[in-house]
Design a protein around this motif. Structure first.
Motif, mmCIF file in Angstrom:
data_model
loop_
_atom_site.group_PDB
_atom_site.id
_atom_site.type_symbol
_atom_site.label_atom_id
_atom_site.label_comp_id
_atom_site.label_asym_id
_atom_site.label_seq_id
_atom_site.Cartn_x
_atom_site.Cartn_y
_atom_site.Cartn_z
ATOM 1 N N LEU A 142 63.215 24.040 55.826
ATOM 2 C CA LEU A 142 62.164 24.191 54.829
ATOM 3 C C LEU A 142 61.973 25.671 54.546
ATOM 4 N N ALA A 143 61.204 25.996 53.521
ATOM 5 C CA ALA A 143 60.997 27.393 53.162
ATOM 6 C C ALA A 143 59.566 27.640 52.710
ATOM 7 N N MET A 155 52.726 15.290 64.953
ATOM 8 C CA MET A 155 53.204 15.316 63.599
ATOM 9 C C MET A 155 54.728 15.256 63.617
ATOM 10 N N THR A 156 55.261 14.513 62.692
ATOM 11 C CA THR A 156 56.714 14.403 62.574
ATOM 12 C C THR A 156 57.238 15.388 61.529
ATOM 13 N N VAL A 157 58.529 15.590 61.525
ATOM 14 C CA VAL A 157 59.161 16.423 60.513
ATOM 15 C C VAL A 157 58.868 15.849 59.122
ATOM 16 N N SER A 158 58.931 14.541 59.002
ATOM 17 C CA SER A 158 58.641 13.884 57.724
ATOM 18 C C SER A 158 57.217 14.180 57.255
ATOM 19 N N GLU A 159 56.269 14.145 58.165
ATOM 20 C CA GLU A 159 54.882 14.454 57.803
ATOM 21 C C GLU A 159 54.730 15.913 57.379
ATOM 22 N N LEU A 160 55.479 16.800 58.016
ATOM 23 C CA LEU A 160 55.455 18.203 57.605
ATOM 24 C C LEU A 160 56.019 18.346 56.198
ATOM 25 N N ILE A 161 57.112 17.659 55.928
ATOM 26 C CA ILE A 161 57.696 17.673 54.583
ATOM 27 C C ILE A 161 56.691 17.127 53.568
ATOM 28 N N ASP A 162 56.057 16.004 53.904
ATOM 29 C CA ASP A 162 55.117 15.348 52.994
ATOM 30 C C ASP A 162 53.833 16.140 52.758
ATOM 31 N N SER A 163 53.580 17.156 53.598
ATOM 32 C CA SER A 163 52.372 17.969 53.428
ATOM 33 C C SER A 163 52.445 18.834 52.162
ATOM 34 N N ASN A 164 53.631 18.963 51.603
ATOM 35 C CA ASN A 164 53.861 19.759 50.391
ATOM 36 C C ASN A 164 53.477 21.231 50.549
ATOM 37 N N ILE A 220 63.762 23.965 60.962
ATOM 38 C CA ILE A 220 63.671 25.404 60.722
ATOM 39 C C ILE A 220 62.819 25.600 59.481
ATOM 40 N N ILE A 221 61.923 26.584 59.535
ATOM 41 C CA ILE A 221 61.164 26.966 58.358
ATOM 42 C C ILE A 221 61.444 28.441 58.100
ATOM 43 N N LEU A 222 62.038 28.734 56.975
ATOM 44 C CA LEU A 222 62.327 30.111 56.586
ATOM 45 C C LEU A 222 61.105 30.681 55.877
ATOM 46 N N ALA A 223 60.575 31.793 56.381
ATOM 47 C CA ALA A 223 59.381 32.418 55.818
ATOM 48 C C ALA A 223 59.757 33.598 54.933
ATOM 49 N N GLU A 224 58.747 34.193 54.305
ATOM 50 C CA GLU A 224 58.900 35.417 53.513
ATOM 51 C C GLU A 224 59.815 35.250 52.300
ATOM 52 N N SER A 228 58.783 24.356 50.633
ATOM 53 C CA SER A 228 59.904 23.921 49.802
ATOM 54 C C SER A 228 60.958 23.304 50.704
ATOM 55 N N ILE A 229 61.670 22.328 50.189
ATOM 56 C CA ILE A 229 62.714 21.666 50.964
ATOM 57 C C ILE A 229 64.061 22.287 50.597
ATOM 58 N N ILE A 230 64.728 22.837 51.591
ATOM 59 C CA ILE A 230 66.086 23.336 51.404
ATOM 60 C C ILE A 230 67.077 22.244 51.764
ATOM 61 N N ASN A 231 66.812 21.573 52.871
ATOM 62 C CA ASN A 231 67.643 20.431 53.277
ATOM 63 C C ASN A 231 66.806 19.474 54.096
#
Length: 110
Positions: free
Chosen positions: A92-93, A1-10, A68-72, A13-16
């Motif tokens: 991402l968040a 899986m690519t970063v783009s695919e992770l983003i597209d999974s919805n 990076i994925i920020l949780a919580e 949230s996208i921070i940057n």
């Protein structure tokens, strides 16, 4: 899986959106202690953390994390947000706990 695919999974949230969204994600890495992350985060990982400061971006860059994925429900502070844009780091968040956030990514990598 690519970063783009992770983003597209919805799922997040996208921070940057960073510069290299076609990069493959090698694994999930969870850690909130920056010194441990600096020595153990695998190259290409999706790093899940609750540390939303500029030092997190420096460690992600040093370790060559894919994103990076920020949780919580954690957000980047304003300086870190600006630096993410400057350095082209995808951040991402999620409002979910770290484990649940990591599990979503882990399941998508299979």
């Amino acid at each position: 899986m690519t970063v783009s695919e992770l983003i597209d999974s919805n799922e997040f949230s996208i921070i940057n959106t960073g510069a290299d969204t076609q990069r493959d994600i090698s694994c999930v890495f969870c850690c909130d202690m920056l010194s441990i992350a600096m020595s153990r985060a695998p190259s290409g990982c999706a790093w899940v953390t609750v540390m939303g400061n500029i030092n997190t971006l420096a460690v992600a860059s040093l370790c060559d994390a894919a994103c990076i994925i920020l949780a919580e429900g954690v957000c980047l502070d304003p300086n870190a947000s600006q630096k993410a844009v400057e350095k082209g780091i995808t951040v991402l968040a999620s409002d979910r706990p770290i484990f649940d956030t990591a599990l979503i990514i882990h399941d998508k990598l299979k």
